[in-house]
Design a protein around this motif. Structure first.
Motif, PDB file in Angstrom:
ATOM      1  N   TRP A   1       0.921  -1.368   0.037  1.00 23.88           N
ATOM      2  CA  TRP A   1      -0.105   0.164   0.035  1.00 23.88           C
ATOM      3  C   TRP A   1       0.803   1.287  -0.157  1.00 23.88           C
ATOM      4  O   TRP A   1       0.288   2.334  -0.240  1.00 23.88           O
ATOM      5  CB  TRP A   1      -0.945   0.015   1.309  1.00 23.88           C
ATOM      6  N   PHE A   2       2.214   1.102   0.296  1.00 23.67           N
ATOM      7  CA  PHE A   2       2.836   2.376   0.766  1.00 23.67           C
ATOM      8  C   PHE A   2       4.427   2.298   0.331  1.00 23.67           C
ATOM      9  O   PHE A   2       4.970   3.335   0.193  1.00 23.67           O
ATOM     10  CB  PHE A   2       2.745   3.003   2.172  1.00 23.67           C
ATOM     11  N   VAL A   3       4.905   1.008   0.236  1.00 17.56           N
ATOM     12  CA  VAL A   3       6.372   1.133  -0.354  1.00 17.56           C
ATOM     13  C   VAL A   3       6.440   1.044  -1.823  1.00 17.56           C
ATOM     14  O   VAL A   3       5.638   0.633  -2.418  1.00 17.56           O
ATOM     15  CB  VAL A   3       6.922  -0.255   0.280  1.00 17.56           C
ATOM     16  N   PRO A   4       7.085   2.139  -2.391  1.00 16.72           N
ATOM     17  CA  PRO A   4       7.333   2.125  -3.636  1.00 16.72           C
ATOM     18  C   PRO A   4       7.626   0.808  -4.333  1.00 16.72           C
ATOM     19  O   PRO A   4       8.289   0.162  -3.856  1.00 16.72           O
ATOM     20  CB  PRO A   4       8.578   3.379  -3.965  1.00 16.72           C
ATOM     21  N   GLY A   5       7.339   0.996  -5.778  1.00 20.40           N
ATOM     22  CA  GLY A   5       7.482  -0.160  -6.751  1.00 20.40           C
ATOM     23  C   GLY A   5       6.425  -1.258  -6.700  1.00 20.40           C
ATOM     24  O   GLY A   5       5.301  -0.804  -6.175  1.00 20.40           O
TER      25      GLY A   5
ATOM     26  N   PRO B   1       7.429   8.145  11.373  1.00 21.24           N
ATOM     27  CA  PRO B   1       7.013   8.224  12.715  1.00 21.24           C
ATOM     28  C   PRO B   1       6.071   9.324  12.816  1.00 21.24           C
ATOM     29  O   PRO B   1       5.247   9.196  13.678  1.00 21.24           O
ATOM     30  CB  PRO B   1       8.512   8.763  13.154  1.00 21.24           C
ATOM     31  N   ASP B   2       5.753  10.040  11.763  1.00 23.64           N
ATOM     32  CA  ASP B   2       4.654  11.227  11.640  1.00 23.64           C
ATOM     33  C   ASP B   2       3.335  10.175  11.252  1.00 23.64           C
ATOM     34  O   ASP B   2       3.241  10.215  10.275  1.00 23.64           O
ATOM     35  CB  ASP B   2       4.953  12.125  10.769  1.00 23.64           C
ATOM     36  N   LEU B   3       2.314  10.112  12.458  1.00 27.09           N
ATOM     37  CA  LEU B   3       1.202   9.629  12.110  1.00 27.09           C
ATOM     38  C   LEU B   3       0.434  10.193  10.952  1.00 27.09           C
ATOM     39  O   LEU B   3      -0.624   9.391  10.453  1.00 27.09           O
ATOM     40  CB  LEU B   3       0.607   9.281  13.212  1.00 27.09           C
ATOM     41  N   GLY B   4       0.413  11.407  11.020  1.00 26.42           N
ATOM     42  CA  GLY B   4      -0.522  11.993   9.847  1.00 26.42           C
ATOM     43  C   GLY B   4       0.123  11.795   8.685  1.00 26.42           C
ATOM     44  O   GLY B   4      -0.412  12.534   7.631  1.00 26.42           O
ATOM     45  N   GLU B   5       1.425  11.700   8.399  1.00 28.25           N
ATOM     46  CA  GLU B   5       2.213  11.465   7.044  1.00 28.25           C
ATOM     47  C   GLU B   5       1.323  10.676   5.960  1.00 28.25           C
ATOM     48  O   GLU B   5       0.577   9.604   6.470  1.00 28.25           O
ATOM     49  CB  GLU B   5       3.412  10.864   7.019  1.00 28.25           C
ATOM     50  N   ARG B   6       0.955  11.031   4.861  1.00 31.80           N
ATOM     51  CA  ARG B   6       0.168  10.177   3.758  1.00 31.80           C
ATOM     52  C   ARG B   6       1.024   9.551   2.730  1.00 31.80           C
ATOM     53  O   ARG B   6       2.326  10.196   2.513  1.00 31.80           O
ATOM     54  CB  ARG B   6      -0.819  11.116   3.120  1.00 31.80           C
ATOM     55  N   LEU B   7       0.938   8.252   2.510  1.00 30.89           N
ATOM     56  CA  LEU B   7       1.975   7.642   2.116  1.00 30.89           C
ATOM     57  C   LEU B   7       1.212   6.639   0.855  1.00 30.89           C
ATOM     58  O   LEU B   7       0.133   6.565   0.849  1.00 30.89           O
ATOM     59  CB  LEU B   7       2.532   6.393   2.618  1.00 30.89           C
ATOM     60  N   GLY B   8       1.791   6.379  -0.087  1.00 31.34           N
ATOM     61  CA  GLY B   8       1.566   5.658  -1.306  1.00 31.34           C
ATOM     62  C   GLY B   8       0.718   6.363  -2.127  1.00 31.34           C
ATOM     63  O   GLY B   8       0.301   7.515  -2.047  1.00 31.34           O
ATOM     64  N   PRO B   9       0.236   5.840  -3.414  1.00 34.79           N
ATOM     65  CA  PRO B   9      -0.501   6.559  -4.376  1.00 34.79           C
ATOM     66  C   PRO B   9      -2.050   6.777  -3.925  1.00 34.79           C
ATOM     67  O   PRO B   9      -2.509   7.800  -4.308  1.00 34.79           O
ATOM     68  CB  PRO B   9      -0.721   5.390  -5.492  1.00 34.79           C
ATOM     69  N   GLN B  10      -2.469   6.042  -2.937  1.00 33.02           N
ATOM     70  CA  GLN B  10      -3.898   6.434  -2.419  1.00 33.02           C
ATOM     71  C   GLN B  10      -3.810   7.356  -1.076  1.00 33.02           C
ATOM     72  O   GLN B  10      -4.698   7.745  -0.550  1.00 33.02           O
ATOM     73  CB  GLN B  10      -4.423   5.116  -2.275  1.00 33.02           C
TER      74      GLN B  10
ATOM     75  N   ILE C   1      -2.488   7.182   1.959  1.00 25.49           N
ATOM     76  CA  ILE C   1      -3.071   6.439   3.320  1.00 25.49           C
ATOM     77  C   ILE C   1      -2.523   7.052   4.281  1.00 25.49           C
ATOM     78  O   ILE C   1      -1.103   7.234   4.210  1.00 25.49           O
ATOM     79  CB  ILE C   1      -3.103   4.827   3.069  1.00 25.49           C
ATOM     80  N   ALA C   2      -2.897   7.386   5.403  1.00 24.05           N
ATOM     81  CA  ALA C   2      -2.120   8.061   6.689  1.00 24.05           C
ATOM     82  C   ALA C   2      -1.316   6.791   7.381  1.00 24.05           C
ATOM     83  O   ALA C   2      -1.788   5.653   7.412  1.00 24.05           O
ATOM     84  CB  ALA C   2      -3.080   8.713   7.443  1.00 24.05           C
ATOM     85  N   VAL C   3      -0.261   7.398   7.787  1.00 22.76           N
ATOM     86  CA  VAL C   3       0.506   6.294   8.518  1.00 22.76           C
ATOM     87  C   VAL C   3      -0.399   5.809   9.892  1.00 22.76           C
ATOM     88  O   VAL C   3      -0.502   4.542   9.995  1.00 22.76           O
ATOM     89  CB  VAL C   3       1.916   6.847   9.107  1.00 22.76           C
ATOM     90  N   ARG C   4      -1.144   6.596  10.428  1.00 24.77           N
ATOM     91  CA  ARG C   4      -2.016   6.449  11.543  1.00 24.77           C
ATOM     92  C   ARG C   4      -3.018   5.408  11.321  1.00 24.77           C
ATOM     93  O   ARG C   4      -3.279   4.165  11.783  1.00 24.77           O
ATOM     94  CB  ARG C   4      -2.689   7.575  12.103  1.00 24.77           C
ATOM     95  N   GLU C   5      -3.540   5.218   9.963  1.00 22.43           N
ATOM     96  CA  GLU C   5      -4.497   4.425   9.629  1.00 22.43           C
ATOM     97  C   GLU C   5      -3.986   3.177   9.475  1.00 22.43           C
ATOM     98  O   GLU C   5      -4.371   1.717   9.758  1.00 22.43           O
ATOM     99  CB  GLU C   5      -5.146   4.869   8.242  1.00 22.43           C
ATOM    100  N   LEU C   6      -2.592   2.937   8.801  1.00 24.91           N
ATOM    101  CA  LEU C   6      -2.065   1.772   8.714  1.00 24.91           C
ATOM    102  C   LEU C   6      -1.805   1.133  10.060  1.00 24.91           C
ATOM    103  O   LEU C   6      -1.941   0.013  10.136  1.00 24.91           O
ATOM    104  CB  LEU C   6      -0.648   1.694   8.044  1.00 24.91           C
ATOM    105  N   TRP C   7      -1.267   1.783  10.919  1.00 28.96           N
ATOM    106  CA  TRP C   7      -1.030   1.264  12.189  1.00 28.96           C
ATOM    107  C   TRP C   7      -2.547   0.751  12.940  1.00 28.96           C
ATOM    108  O   TRP C   7      -2.526  -0.257  13.406  1.00 28.96           O
ATOM    109  CB  TRP C   7      -0.560   2.265  13.440  1.00 28.96           C
ATOM    110  N   VAL C   8      -3.513   1.570  12.785  1.00 26.91           N
ATOM    111  CA  VAL C   8      -4.845   1.292  13.423  1.00 26.91           C
ATOM    112  C   VAL C   8      -5.219  -0.110  12.937  1.00 26.91           C
ATOM    113  O   VAL C   8      -5.875  -0.877  13.369  1.00 26.91           O
ATOM    114  CB  VAL C   8      -5.833   2.407  13.406  1.00 26.91           C
TER     115      VAL C   8
END
Length: 185
Positions: free
Chosen positions: A92-96, A141-150, A152-159
């Protein structure tokens, strides 16, 4: 499942618990962790430990026992499923390109057969995939950071990880109770 379930435990407080509360690896006498990330990690660690406790002491045959036909859900299948979803989350968030499936479509449960080598492989797969996802998320470490093409917030991945392990621990409770009567905790 036999009519008379085996009940056994090292616990002395309640005979159907895994361990006495004072030696439960998930119990801490200290205060809860400070901060949102530390709290999420604490909950995830406890759910991971719970899942492994539910599988502890079982052989390959017990680990592949299904509770309710026609379901193919088993404790071994849960181990394999969680390895698969840890791997999938990184996609969902690692490039490639997203990582390939470990077990193929529905192979996490359908391929969970009573083979000691397959059991060892499932535990190794789960540990490896957990460590890989943990490392990938540690870089954010910033839970508000958004990752990947969609985005998605880091917080959402953890939750989502905590939620997924909690749900699977509920399944593991029922599966283990069908095997030997051990419940809860």
């Amino acid at each position: 499942m036999s009519e008379q379930q085996r009940r056994w435990s090292s616990a002395t407080t309640h005979p159907d618990m895994w361990v006495d509360p004072e030696v439960d690896p998930r119990n801490t006498d200290g205060v809860s962790p400070d901060g949102e990330l530390a709290t999420l990690l604490d909950y995830l660690t406890d759910h991971r430990t719970t899942l492994l406790m539910k599988c502890d002491g079982l052989d390959a045959t017990d680990l592949t026992r299904c509770s309710v036909p026609p379901s193919t859900m088993s404790l071994l299948g849960l181990l394999r499923h969680l390895a698969e979803v840890e791997r999938d989350w990184r996609g969902w968030f690692v490039p490639g390109e997203p990582p390939e499936s470990l077990y193929g479509v529905d192979g996490d449960f359908d391929g969970a057969v009573a083979d000691p080598a397959l059991v060892d492989g499932a535990y190794a797969d789960l540990a490896r995939e957990q460590a890989s996802t943990d490392a990938a998320l540690a870089a954010h470490p910033d839970l508000g950071e958004r990752l990947g093409p969609q985005g998605i917030a880091v917080r959402e991945l953890w939750v989502h990880r905590v939620e997924e392990y909690a749900r699977q621990c509920g399944h593991a409770d029922l599966l283990r109770e069908c095997i030997d009567g051990r419940v809860g905790q």
